[in-house]
Enzyme design. Sequence first.
Site, PDB file in Angstrom:
ATOM      1  N   ALA A   1       7.473 -82.304  44.788  1.00 49.82           N
ATOM      2  CA  ALA A   1       7.807 -82.779  46.133  1.00 49.82           C
ATOM      3  C   ALA A   1       6.565 -83.101  46.955  1.00 49.82           C
ATOM      4  O   ALA A   1       6.608 -83.956  47.839  1.00 49.82           O
ATOM      5  CB  ALA A   1       8.665 -81.736  46.847  1.00 49.82           C
TER       6      ALA A   1
ATOM      7  N   LYS B   1      -6.033 -76.983  40.464  1.00 46.00           N
ATOM      8  CA  LYS B   1      -5.293 -78.218  40.210  1.00 46.00           C
ATOM      9  C   LYS B   1      -5.725 -79.266  41.228  1.00 46.00           C
ATOM     10  O   LYS B   1      -5.782 -78.992  42.424  1.00 46.00           O
ATOM     11  CB  LYS B   1      -3.788 -77.973  40.305  1.00 46.00           C
ATOM     12  CG  LYS B   1      -3.267 -76.969  39.285  1.00 46.00           C
ATOM     13  CD  LYS B   1      -1.781 -76.691  39.486  1.00 46.00           C
ATOM     14  CE  LYS B   1      -1.259 -75.704  38.459  1.00 46.00           C
ATOM     15  NZ  LYS B   1       0.176 -75.389  38.654  1.00 46.00           N
TER      16      LYS B   1
ATOM     17  N   LYS C   1      12.623 -78.728  39.786  1.00 46.27           N
ATOM     18  CA  LYS C   1      11.992 -79.086  41.051  1.00 46.27           C
ATOM     19  C   LYS C   1      12.995 -79.813  41.949  1.00 46.27           C
ATOM     20  O   LYS C   1      13.773 -80.661  41.483  1.00 46.27           O
ATOM     21  CB  LYS C   1      10.786 -79.988  40.798  1.00 46.27           C
ATOM     22  CG  LYS C   1       9.672 -79.316  40.000  1.00 46.27           C
ATOM     23  CD  LYS C   1       8.963 -78.248  40.800  1.00 46.27           C
ATOM     24  CE  LYS C   1       7.775 -77.673  40.048  1.00 46.27           C
ATOM     25  NZ  LYS C   1       6.998 -76.714  40.855  1.00 46.27           N
TER      26      LYS C   1
ATOM     27  N   ASN D   1       8.588 -76.592  46.574  1.00 42.63           N
ATOM     28  CA  ASN D   1       7.141 -76.789  46.762  1.00 42.63           C
ATOM     29  C   ASN D   1       6.742 -76.990  48.222  1.00 42.63           C
ATOM     30  O   ASN D   1       5.955 -77.881  48.542  1.00 42.63           O
ATOM     31  CB  ASN D   1       6.630 -77.936  45.903  1.00 42.63           C
ATOM     32  CG  ASN D   1       6.571 -77.572  44.423  1.00 42.63           C
ATOM     33  OD1 ASN D   1       7.382 -78.053  43.637  1.00 42.63           O
ATOM     34  ND2 ASN D   1       5.641 -76.715  44.038  1.00 42.63           N
TER      35      ASN D   1
ATOM     36  N   GLU E   1       3.078 -68.146  45.556  1.00 41.51           N
ATOM     37  CA  GLU E   1       2.117 -68.692  44.596  1.00 41.51           C
ATOM     38  C   GLU E   1       0.910 -69.357  45.248  1.00 41.51           C
ATOM     39  O   GLU E   1      -0.182 -69.380  44.672  1.00 41.51           O
ATOM     40  CB  GLU E   1       2.792 -69.702  43.674  1.00 41.51           C
ATOM     41  CG  GLU E   1       3.225 -70.987  44.365  1.00 41.51           C
ATOM     42  CD  GLU E   1       3.823 -71.995  43.392  1.00 41.51           C
ATOM     43  OE1 GLU E   1       3.181 -73.027  43.166  1.00 41.51           O
ATOM     44  OE2 GLU E   1       4.912 -71.738  42.870  1.00 41.51           O
TER      45      GLU E   1
ATOM     46  N   HIS F   1       3.197 -66.474  39.093  1.00 35.34           N
ATOM     47  CA  HIS F   1       3.111 -67.926  38.973  1.00 35.34           C
ATOM     48  C   HIS F   1       2.108 -68.340  37.907  1.00 35.34           C
ATOM     49  O   HIS F   1       0.964 -67.880  37.893  1.00 35.34           O
ATOM     50  CB  HIS F   1       2.687 -68.508  40.327  1.00 35.34           C
ATOM     51  CG  HIS F   1       2.304 -69.951  40.272  1.00 35.34           C
ATOM     52  ND1 HIS F   1       0.990 -70.386  40.307  1.00 35.34           N
ATOM     53  CD2 HIS F   1       3.060 -71.078  40.163  1.00 35.34           C
ATOM     54  CE1 HIS F   1       0.947 -71.700  40.251  1.00 35.34           C
ATOM     55  NE2 HIS F   1       2.184 -72.157  40.153  1.00 35.34           N
TER      56      HIS F   1
END
Length: 371
Positions: A20, A55, A170, A201, A251, A301
């Site tokens: 998202a 990430k 998701k 998210n 997370e 997570h």
Amino acid sequence: MRWIRLSSVGLPLRTPVSDAKVLTGRQRPMTEVALLFAEIATEDGHEGVGFSYSKRAGGPGQFAHARELAPDLIGEDPSDIGRLWTKLVWSGASVGRSGLATQAVAAFDTALWDLKARRAGLPLAKLLGAHRESVRCYNTSGGFLHTPVGELLENASASLEEGVGGIKIKVGHPDRKEDLRRLTAVREHLGDDVPVMADANQQWDRPTALRMGRALEEFGLVWLEEPLDAYDASGHAALAATLDTPVATGEMLVSVAEHRELIRASAVDVLQPDAPRIGGITQFLKLAGLAELEHLQLAPHFAMEIHLHLAAAYPHEPWVEHFDWLQPLFEERPSISGGRMHVPDRPGLGITLSEQARAWTREEHETGNRP
């Protein structure tokens, strides 16, 4: 400790990944994961390996900070893990005691715990005091928003056939009806007995989260994950008090202190800490103690190679997240069957860096002299 090797590794993803955050324009599709590996060795030849990750951005920063800190471990007793965590954090105190700074420390901290368990000849879970030999596991990597519905269903079936116990999908699509359509297809495909989770998210505001949370009640979700901004403790608390579906989050938080605020606010039913993000195993254990006192569910997570052991040592039955992304980095594969991931009988974390991990290494730095 006599020797430390740091490695900055770029793990390419087979397909650009969108959740998202991408659909709302806040992030680009993810194409790789940056990993920081720390390998350590003692005078008497004992070794350990640990890792942290980032990430999209932050990998070079983690490596640079770890490189600055590494000399402070040479000559130290690797058994003094708590003291060494504090020493490393204060070595870099001017850049803070959370976030990127402690994520660099996490790689060292995890390597120290791995070494300690290897030296004892025990899997890390056993060293910590395991409550179980296996942990319920669910798959996330097959359920992203960029995945067409047909492929989504195929991925879910494949995960279940491999022995995974639950499927996370998701949500957070700009068209809320599309979220409902996808979840309806998944539930009809899997039936009512397969555990299903949904993850937004952080992309909903409070009114949307409440409306969607109510709409998703019919799917019997194990939890609704990150419906709101990660730091909106009062908003999560209101949802947790209103919805029948358990609320999961944590997370994206980068310290024990931030998780403590969630717990104090009664803002979470399922706590989702990430050991590499909050500073390593030493910090995770502190947080697990707080969560246990509040009888919270635990679902760490990512980084299943680490979290399998930590979840196995948590008193209340937890979940661990199955991601296949990191598997090329290690020689070993997790054993999964009957909906559960099994604690390996190998000492420590039970992982060995693969030749592929070496091939994807972008930068290395050694401190001290290898025995």
